[in-house]
Design a protein around this motif. Structure first.
Motif, PDB file in Angstrom:
ATOM      1  N   GLN A 534      12.018   9.034  64.285  1.00  0.00           N
ATOM      2  CA  GLN A 534      13.284   9.677  63.422  1.00  0.00           C
ATOM      3  C   GLN A 534      14.217   8.691  63.129  1.00  0.00           C
ATOM      4  OE1 GLN A 534      15.155  13.373  65.506  1.00  0.00           O
ATOM      5  NE2 GLN A 534      16.940  12.116  65.413  1.00  0.00           N
ATOM      6  N   ALA A 535      14.412   9.105  62.035  1.00  0.00           N
ATOM      7  CA  ALA A 535      15.675   8.183  61.344  1.00  0.00           C
ATOM      8  C   ALA A 535      16.657   8.867  60.779  1.00  0.00           C
ATOM      9  CB  ALA A 535      15.077   7.182  60.445  1.00  0.00           C
ATOM     10  N   PRO A 536      18.103   8.646  61.219  1.00  0.00           N
ATOM     11  CA  PRO A 536      18.418   7.840  62.250  1.00  0.00           C
ATOM     12  C   PRO A 536      17.878   8.361  63.735  1.00  0.00           C
ATOM     13  CG  PRO A 536      20.284   9.339  61.507  1.00  0.00           C
ATOM     14  CD  PRO A 536      19.267   9.599  60.455  1.00  0.00           C
ATOM     15  N   HIS A 537      17.910   7.374  64.472  1.00  0.00           N
ATOM     16  CA  HIS A 537      17.230   7.811  65.610  1.00  0.00           C
ATOM     17  C   HIS A 537      18.092   8.857  66.549  1.00  0.00           C
ATOM     18  CE1 HIS A 537      16.164   7.327  69.932  1.00  0.00           C
ATOM     19  NE2 HIS A 537      17.218   6.770  70.285  1.00  0.00           N
ATOM     20  N   GLU A 538      19.355   8.677  66.451  1.00  0.00           N
ATOM     21  CA  GLU A 538      20.290   9.584  67.056  1.00  0.00           C
ATOM     22  C   GLU A 538      20.522  10.589  65.943  1.00  0.00           C
ATOM     23  OE1 GLU A 538      23.516   8.354  69.321  1.00  0.00           O
ATOM     24  OE2 GLU A 538      22.628   7.012  70.513  1.00  0.00           O
ATOM     25  N   MET A 539      20.473  11.848  65.989  1.00  0.00           N
ATOM     26  CA  MET A 539      20.818  13.076  65.474  1.00  0.00           C
ATOM     27  C   MET A 539      22.118  13.089  65.122  1.00  0.00           C
ATOM     28  SD  MET A 539      19.633  15.682  63.459  1.00  0.00           S
ATOM     29  CE  MET A 539      20.407  16.648  62.833  1.00  0.00           C
ATOM     30  N   PRO A 540      22.678  12.677  63.671  1.00  0.00           N
ATOM     31  CA  PRO A 540      23.944  12.628  63.395  1.00  0.00           C
ATOM     32  C   PRO A 540      24.714  13.797  63.570  1.00  0.00           C
ATOM     33  CG  PRO A 540      22.481  12.511  61.249  1.00  0.00           C
ATOM     34  CD  PRO A 540      21.733  12.543  62.198  1.00  0.00           C
ATOM     35  N   PRO A 541      26.063  14.003  63.767  1.00  0.00           N
ATOM     36  CA  PRO A 541      26.468  15.296  64.016  1.00  0.00           C
ATOM     37  C   PRO A 541      26.765  15.792  62.819  1.00  0.00           C
ATOM     38  CG  PRO A 541      27.776  13.476  65.140  1.00  0.00           C
ATOM     39  CD  PRO A 541      26.845  12.891  64.612  1.00  0.00           C
ATOM     40  N   PRO A 542      26.357  17.240  62.601  1.00  0.00           N
ATOM     41  CA  PRO A 542      26.461  17.989  61.385  1.00  0.00           C
ATOM     42  C   PRO A 542      27.856  18.559  61.141  1.00  0.00           C
ATOM     43  CG  PRO A 542      24.551  18.649  62.520  1.00  0.00           C
ATOM     44  CD  PRO A 542      25.642  17.852  63.469  1.00  0.00           C
ATOM     45  N   PHE A 543      28.644  18.069  60.079  1.00  0.00           N
ATOM     46  CA  PHE A 543      29.846  18.459  59.836  1.00  0.00           C
ATOM     47  C   PHE A 543      29.780  19.568  58.704  1.00  0.00           C
ATOM     48  CE2 PHE A 543      30.456  14.183  61.696  1.00  0.00           C
ATOM     49  CZ  PHE A 543      31.535  14.420  62.842  1.00  0.00           C
ATOM     50  N   PRO A 544      30.800  20.309  58.771  1.00  0.00           N
ATOM     51  CA  PRO A 544      30.831  21.482  57.956  1.00  0.00           C
ATOM     52  C   PRO A 544      30.911  20.530  56.172  1.00  0.00           C
ATOM     53  CG  PRO A 544      31.817  22.379  59.476  1.00  0.00           C
ATOM     54  CD  PRO A 544      31.617  20.817  60.017  1.00  0.00           C
ATOM     55  N   PHE A 545      30.291  21.154  55.137  1.00  0.00           N
ATOM     56  CA  PHE A 545      30.520  20.768  53.954  1.00  0.00           C
ATOM     57  C   PHE A 545      30.231  19.129  53.901  1.00  0.00           C
ATOM     58  CE2 PHE A 545      33.279  24.378  54.985  1.00  0.00           C
ATOM     59  CZ  PHE A 545      32.657  25.305  53.983  1.00  0.00           C
ATOM     60  N   ASN A 546      29.364  18.641  54.857  1.00  0.00           N
ATOM     61  CA  ASN A 546      29.004  17.294  54.579  1.00  0.00           C
ATOM     62  C   ASN A 546      27.506  17.105  54.914  1.00  0.00           C
ATOM     63  OD1 ASN A 546      29.943  14.270  54.454  1.00  0.00           O
ATOM     64  ND2 ASN A 546      28.627  14.310  56.460  1.00  0.00           N
ATOM     65  N   ARG A 547      26.794  16.541  53.885  1.00  0.00           N
ATOM     66  CA  ARG A 547      25.408  16.716  53.857  1.00  0.00           C
ATOM     67  C   ARG A 547      24.780  15.693  55.005  1.00  0.00           C
ATOM     68  NH1 ARG A 547      21.508  18.043  50.987  1.00  0.00           N
ATOM     69  NH2 ARG A 547      22.916  18.606  49.143  1.00  0.00           N
ATOM     70  N   THR A 548      23.722  16.432  55.662  1.00  0.00           N
ATOM     71  CA  THR A 548      23.180  15.625  56.806  1.00  0.00           C
ATOM     72  C   THR A 548      21.658  15.531  56.402  1.00  0.00           C
ATOM     73  OG1 THR A 548      24.510  16.636  58.362  1.00  0.00           O
ATOM     74  CG2 THR A 548      22.609  15.996  59.146  1.00  0.00           C
ATOM     75  N   CYS A 549      21.331  14.183  56.432  1.00  0.00           N
ATOM     76  CA  CYS A 549      19.718  14.068  56.308  1.00  0.00           C
ATOM     77  C   CYS A 549      19.171  13.403  57.487  1.00  0.00           C
ATOM     78  CB  CYS A 549      19.620  13.040  55.083  1.00  0.00           C
ATOM     79  SG  CYS A 549      19.692  13.834  53.527  1.00  0.00           S
ATOM     80  N   VAL A 550      17.899  13.888  57.864  1.00  0.00           N
ATOM     81  CA  VAL A 550      17.090  13.224  58.950  1.00  0.00           C
ATOM     82  C   VAL A 550      15.653  13.246  58.337  1.00  0.00           C
ATOM     83  CG1 VAL A 550      16.553  13.597  61.286  1.00  0.00           C
ATOM     84  CG2 VAL A 550      18.467  14.418  60.504  1.00  0.00           C
ATOM     85  N   TYR A 551      15.046  12.053  58.641  1.00  0.00           N
ATOM     86  CA  TYR A 551      13.851  11.778  58.358  1.00  0.00           C
ATOM     87  C   TYR A 551      12.833  11.562  59.449  1.00  0.00           C
ATOM     88  CZ  TYR A 551      16.005  10.487  54.089  1.00  0.00           C
ATOM     89  OH  TYR A 551      16.823  10.610  52.878  1.00  0.00           O
ATOM     90  N   LEU A 552      11.725  11.816  59.468  1.00  0.00           N
ATOM     91  CA  LEU A 552      10.555  11.672  60.410  1.00  0.00           C
ATOM     92  C   LEU A 552       9.416  11.008  59.726  1.00  0.00           C
ATOM     93  CD1 LEU A 552      10.312  15.311  62.242  1.00  0.00           C
ATOM     94  CD2 LEU A 552      11.764  13.160  62.842  1.00  0.00           C
ATOM     95  N   LEU A 553       8.984   9.978  60.237  1.00  0.00           N
ATOM     96  CA  LEU A 553       7.777   9.130  59.915  1.00  0.00           C
ATOM     97  C   LEU A 553       6.689   9.474  60.900  1.00  0.00           C
ATOM     98  CD1 LEU A 553       9.077   5.655  59.139  1.00  0.00           C
ATOM     99  CD2 LEU A 553       8.040   7.245  57.516  1.00  0.00           C
ATOM    100  N   LEU A 554       5.671  10.329  60.534  1.00  0.00           N
ATOM    101  CA  LEU A 554       4.682  11.011  61.174  1.00  0.00           C
ATOM    102  C   LEU A 554       3.552   9.904  61.536  1.00  0.00           C
ATOM    103  CD1 LEU A 554       4.906  14.771  60.145  1.00  0.00           C
ATOM    104  CD2 LEU A 554       5.996  13.401  62.189  1.00  0.00           C
ATOM    105  N   SER A 555       3.259   9.235  62.297  1.00  0.00           N
ATOM    106  CA  SER A 555       2.125   8.147  62.315  1.00  0.00           C
ATOM    107  C   SER A 555       0.706   8.791  62.166  1.00  0.00           C
ATOM    108  CB  SER A 555       2.181   7.229  63.459  1.00  0.00           C
ATOM    109  OG  SER A 555       1.712   8.034  64.596  1.00  0.00           O
ATOM    110  N   PRO A 556      -0.324   7.903  61.649  1.00  0.00           N
ATOM    111  CA  PRO A 556      -1.615   8.535  61.737  1.00  0.00           C
ATOM    112  C   PRO A 556      -2.151   9.142  62.851  1.00  0.00           C
ATOM    113  CG  PRO A 556      -1.541   6.379  60.736  1.00  0.00           C
ATOM    114  CD  PRO A 556      -0.196   6.678  61.223  1.00  0.00           C
ATOM    115  N   ALA A 557      -1.408   8.660  64.139  1.00  0.00           N
ATOM    116  CA  ALA A 557      -1.752   9.408  65.577  1.00  0.00           C
ATOM    117  C   ALA A 557      -1.284  10.986  65.503  1.00  0.00           C
ATOM    118  CB  ALA A 557      -1.168   8.419  66.621  1.00  0.00           C
ATOM    119  N   ALA A 558      -0.451  11.391  64.757  1.00  0.00           N
ATOM    120  CA  ALA A 558      -0.193  12.587  64.762  1.00  0.00           C
ATOM    121  C   ALA A 558      -0.927  13.381  63.551  1.00  0.00           C
ATOM    122  CB  ALA A 558       1.347  12.585  64.727  1.00  0.00           C
TER     123      ALA A 558
END
Length: 923
Positions: A534-558
């Motif tokens: 997961q990137a960022p590793h720590e889930m950023p706090p969602p704030f109202p009216f401020n975009r939150t983006c979280v990424y997951l890299l799913l390795s071949p093992a998944a």
């Protein structure tokens, strides 16, 4: 006013100063794909001399967090293609190619700043051209002011406080250029209408319904648009900002992408602009304000905004103000309770602000605030600065360490065109807040109030992301951080080893370090990448009216599982929080989400955080786990660096520890070399028998630093970067000596230059400064021209119309300031003065009669209380009906007013009062 140099330069052995090549063309073509963008930046320089140049160099700015994904350089008639390698390895490859007389190029991120890149190109033939093409991608910020997405194209490397190696030398004027050609195509998901495309920074020309590459026979689309500078080309003296307003850009989305070349590799992006209401907390709020010399032009705006901020603080909070420059000081030794007396003292303090505190010692002020804070309650630090510092990583490390417990958050605001996005965004990441940038023509007060709203949201420390699959199984990102170490065969066959003679007459004398490995990662344990990263590793706090983006890299093992949704969870003081977002699968394989995810992950690792800081492995006893960082405490920094390099090489994104090196090869050869580089790195380093690109110690950072306290730069690397000492950023121009008075006047600025300035010679006129569907392939960078639906936006209208509009906005702003200034700390207005009534269009007879009627009613209110109640209700109604477009500024002001009315009046009286106030305002 001193003038400063930037551009593409080289050195001659007979002339101990930089010689500049004229930049003849600069093109930037950006394609916005809903909430992300892809930009192709092309620069062309000419070597008009009769000599071959061994090497040329230049530096340029990019917005913080961008992923540089492609690098191509054309020297004369030869084209060379870029490949991402570990930084020192890339440097060695480049130097060797240059030594052989081959065409080669090197693209690096500056070690001390994530928003400055440098390029070196070798062996430039005489009378030839150099064309450099750089492609980068980035996620776009949500702009709450227009409820749309925001694109920023930086045009300068901002002046930075503190020293950095390299000195600017005087140079004669160079040839003029055509300026910059800037084109932005906008592609929203099919069927999503674009409402408007505007720029608060520059005059633009906009076409709705088509792209710049569209042909005349293509059908119009409500989901497409493009914009260009209204003058086609121009010298940009400040960052270019574009705002795109479209329907549903903030709705939750989750897109799954399959990699186009890496087998069984997938990536997922989850993005949303949160909309929720939680009961506000009553924290300690410390505003840290930059009052260095460079703030001279911003102080009036700052004072006005701070007064709105102070009036918006809820009753029950503790607060303080810290001013900084060369030193810092507090309004009070410790924060005080918000009441009428402390509010009045704070406003009086702010009214006397000046830009008179010298330099920009930001870290010292931040440290002072952490040390002075009240530890028994949550603390919100709000930092406002217009400058930059070179010691960014030291700042990030300190804030990250101080905010680990989750009791303190830092919210930075960057003001003006010279602030570094790397500094502002990096502080927000380290401080678990969010960042805002305020361009020169944007309102500061609404940005400060929006940030205060974010600061008042409760601290939630357990945000987490889960992945649901088709078989209803659930994968936790935390569980995937249990990784395996590959330590090799722990049992060595000592009996099979041949004894080494202590006296061997055939021994050849060698240097003590002759057989020493040059691989800086040698000896580190091999670690499998988590199944889900997961990137960022720590889930950023969602704030109202401020975009939150979280990424997951799913390795071949998944790869054996098919995700169907992602679930965001957390626990608030009012109860559990949860949002499930269905996943949409992209039909066509691509790399864009992978590269955005990889850059986000590498950036965390570069800043001393990231997944490896929390990764665990099997302990010494069955069932036990041990954090990798504790098992290998002395190697933690190298492990972080190695994992950053591995991600950079695997997904071909540049960064602090990875560089693009371009050598002479065709595209097929480069594809083969990319795979070889990945295989070598992932499988544990170089093979001496087959590989002549050894990983060596990163000497770049050492050799680019002057000896502390000396003004010397090693001759071989003198002037490696193009920086100019001074407050003004102008490109490729004559450097004029700065007087002692000017030097003292701009003591908080250091190095800076503009990317898009045209290098106008002295005396010439300056240019005008004036869901899964969204990530489809970017449009071609070739410019086109569509005659359909072309119009000039309001900010391109005649100067007279603009002055009238600006005047109207200024009048409304002053009226709002006057209204807010008369509000008491608890939220009421004791009265509406005669002069204010006149400005608001309130009839005084109606006003006085309504007070008399209220006193005579069954409310049992004396005249003073009745006037305060009516005045407060009138102001609230007026703000909502007459100044609705300023809601972001007065929203918290109105909340306080309503709370005061609810606390002091019965419901029946309030209902009658609202009706009376509405009638008076509408009369």
């Amino acid at each position: 006013m001193p003038r400063h140099i930037c551009g593409c330069y080289y050195f001659q052995s007979t002339i101990p100063q930089r010689q500049y090549l004229p930049q003849v063309r600069l093109d930037a073509h950006t394609t916005i794909l809903s909430t992300a963008s892809r930009t192709v930046l092309k620069q062309k320089f000419i070597n008009a001399s009769e000599d071959e140049l061994e090497e040329i160099r230049y530096a340029f700015p990019l917005f913080d967090g961008v992923s540089v994904v492609d690098f191509v350089c054309k020297v004369g008639d030869r084209t060379i293609y870029g490949l991402v390698k570990e930084k020192a390895e890339a440097q060695k490859t480049y130097e060797e190619a240059k030594g052989r007389g081959e065409k080669a190029a090197l693209l690096e991120q500056l070690p001390d700043s994530a928003d400055v890149f440098t390029t070196s190109v070798s062996n430039i033939p005489k009378n030839s051209s150099v064309e450099v093409s750089i492609t980068y991608i980035q996620e776009l910020k949500h702009d709450a002011q227009v409820d749309g997405v925001r694109l920023t194209v930086p045009t300068s490397i901002s002046p930075r406080y503190g020293s950095y190696p390299g000195e600017l030398m005087e140079q004669s004027a160079v040839d003029d250029t055509e300026g910059i050609s800037l084109t932005i195509d906008v592609c929203m998901a099919e069927g999503i209408p674009i409402k408007k495309v505007i720029s608060p920074s520059h005059p633009i020309e906009v076409s709705l319904g088509s792209l710049s590459t569209s042909t005349s026979d293509e059908d119009h689309s409500i989901s497409k648009a493009y914009a260009t500078l209204s003058l086609q080309t121009s010298q940009l003296e400040k960052d270019f900002v574009l705002q795109v307003v479209a329907k549903d850009v903030g709705i939750p989305q989750a897109i799954l992408e399959t990699h186009s070349t890496l087998p069984n590799q997938r990536a997922l992006m989850a993005t949303l602009v949160p909309k929720f209401n939680l009961k506000s907390q009553k924290p300690e709020i410390i505003f840290i304000v930059d009052r260095s010399g460079s703030m001279r032009g911003e102080i009036t705006t700052l004072v006005s905004a701070l007064k709105v901020f102070l009036k918006s603080i809820p009753v029950g909070c503790m607060f303080n103000i810290c001013s900084f420059g060369s030193n810092h000081s507090f309004l009070w030794p410790t924060s005080q309770l918000y009441n009428q007396d402390t509010l009045a003292e704070a406003i009086d303090h702010v009214s006397g602000f000046g830009a008179d505190l010298g330099g920009t010692e930001t870290l010292s002020a931040v440290k002072g605030c952490f040390e002075a804070r009240l530890t028994e309650m949550p603390t919100e630090l709000m930092l406002l600065t217009d400058g930059d510092i070179w010691s960014q990583q030291e700042m990030f490390n300190y804030i990250n360490e101080q905010t680990k417990a989750g009791d303190v958050r830092v919210f930075p605001i960057g003001i003006g065109g010279g602030v570094s996005s790397a500094l502002i965004e990096g502080i927000a990441r380290a401080g678990h807040g969010f960042a805002q940038m305020v361009a020169n023509n944007e309102k500061l007060d609404s940005k400060i109030v929006r940030m205060l709203k974010g600061a008042l949201t409760p601290h939630i420390k357990d945000y987490r992301l889960e992945v649901k699959y088709d078989d209803n199984s659930v994968d936790s990102v935390t569980e995937s951080l249990h990784v395996h170490l590959h330590l090799g065969d722990k049992k060595s066959d000592k009996t099979a080893a041949k004894p080494i003679s202590l006296y061997d007459t055939d021994t050849v004398k060698e240097h003590p370090k002759a057989n020493e490995s040059t691989d800086i990662f040698a000896g580190l344990p091999k670690i499998d990448r988590p199944r889900i990263l997961q990137a960022p590793h720590e889930m950023p706090p969602p704030f109202p009216f401020n975009r939150t983006c979280v990424y997951l890299l799913l390795s071949p093992a998944a790869a054996d599982a098919k995700p169907k949704s992602v679930v965001l969870k957390g626990t608030s003081p009012q109860g559990p929080l949860e949002l499930e977002i269905p996943i949409e699968v992209r039909k066509t394989p691509d790399q864009m989400i992978h590269q955005l995810a990889a850059r986000k992950a590498t950036q965390e690792l570069e800043e001393g955080r990231g997944w490896i800081t929390e990764a665990v492995t099997d302990g010494d006893k069955p069932g036990e786990t041990t954090p990798i960082s504790k098992r290998y405490p002395t190697k933690a920094a190298l492990l972080q660096r190695r994992e950053a390099v591995r991600l950079g090489v695997e997904f071909q994104v540049g960064g602090k520890y990875c560089s693009f090196v371009a050598v002479e090869a065709n595209e097929a050869e480069m594809a083969k070399q990319r795979q070889q580089a990945l295989d070598r790195f992932v499988n544990g380093g170089s093979d001496k028998e087959t590989d002549d690109w050894d990983i060596i110690d990163d000497g770049f950072e050492r050799r680019d630093r002057r000896n502390p306290g000396s003004g010397e730069t090693p001759k071989a690397h003198q002037g490696f970067l193009s920086f100019s000492p001074g407050p003004r950023l102008m490109g490729m121009e004559t450097a004029v000596d700065v007087s002692e008075e000017e030097k003292e006047d701009s003591s908080d600025t250091d190095r800076g230059f503009a990317l898009f300035d045209g290098g106008t010679p002295p005396g010439s006129a300056q240019g005008n400064s004036g869901a899964g569907r969204f990530l489809k392939s970017a449009a071609s960078s070739d410019s086109g021209d569509s005659p359909t639906m072309r119009f000039l936006k309001a900010n391109v209208s005649s100067s007279e119309g603009k002055e009238e509009t600006d005047s109207a906005f200024a009048d409304k702003g002053r009226l709002l300031e006057n209204i807010i200034a008369q509000q008491s700390f608890e939220g009421s207005w004791a009265s509406v003065s005669v002069s204010l009534r006149k400005k608001m269009g309130i009839n005084s007879d109606h006003y006085n009669k309504a007070i008399d009627d209220l006193v005579k009613s069954e409310s049992s209110l004396d005249r003073g209380k009745a006037e305060a109640a009516l005045s407060t209700a009138i102001v609230v109604v007026y703000l909502k009906e007459k100044l609705a477009d300023e809601e972001e500024t007065w929203e918290l002001i109105v909340e306080k007013a309503k709370s005061w009315l609810e606390d002091n009046l019965d419901e029946g009286i309030r209902e009658a009062l609202w009706a009376t106030a509405t009638a008076i305002v509408q009369a």
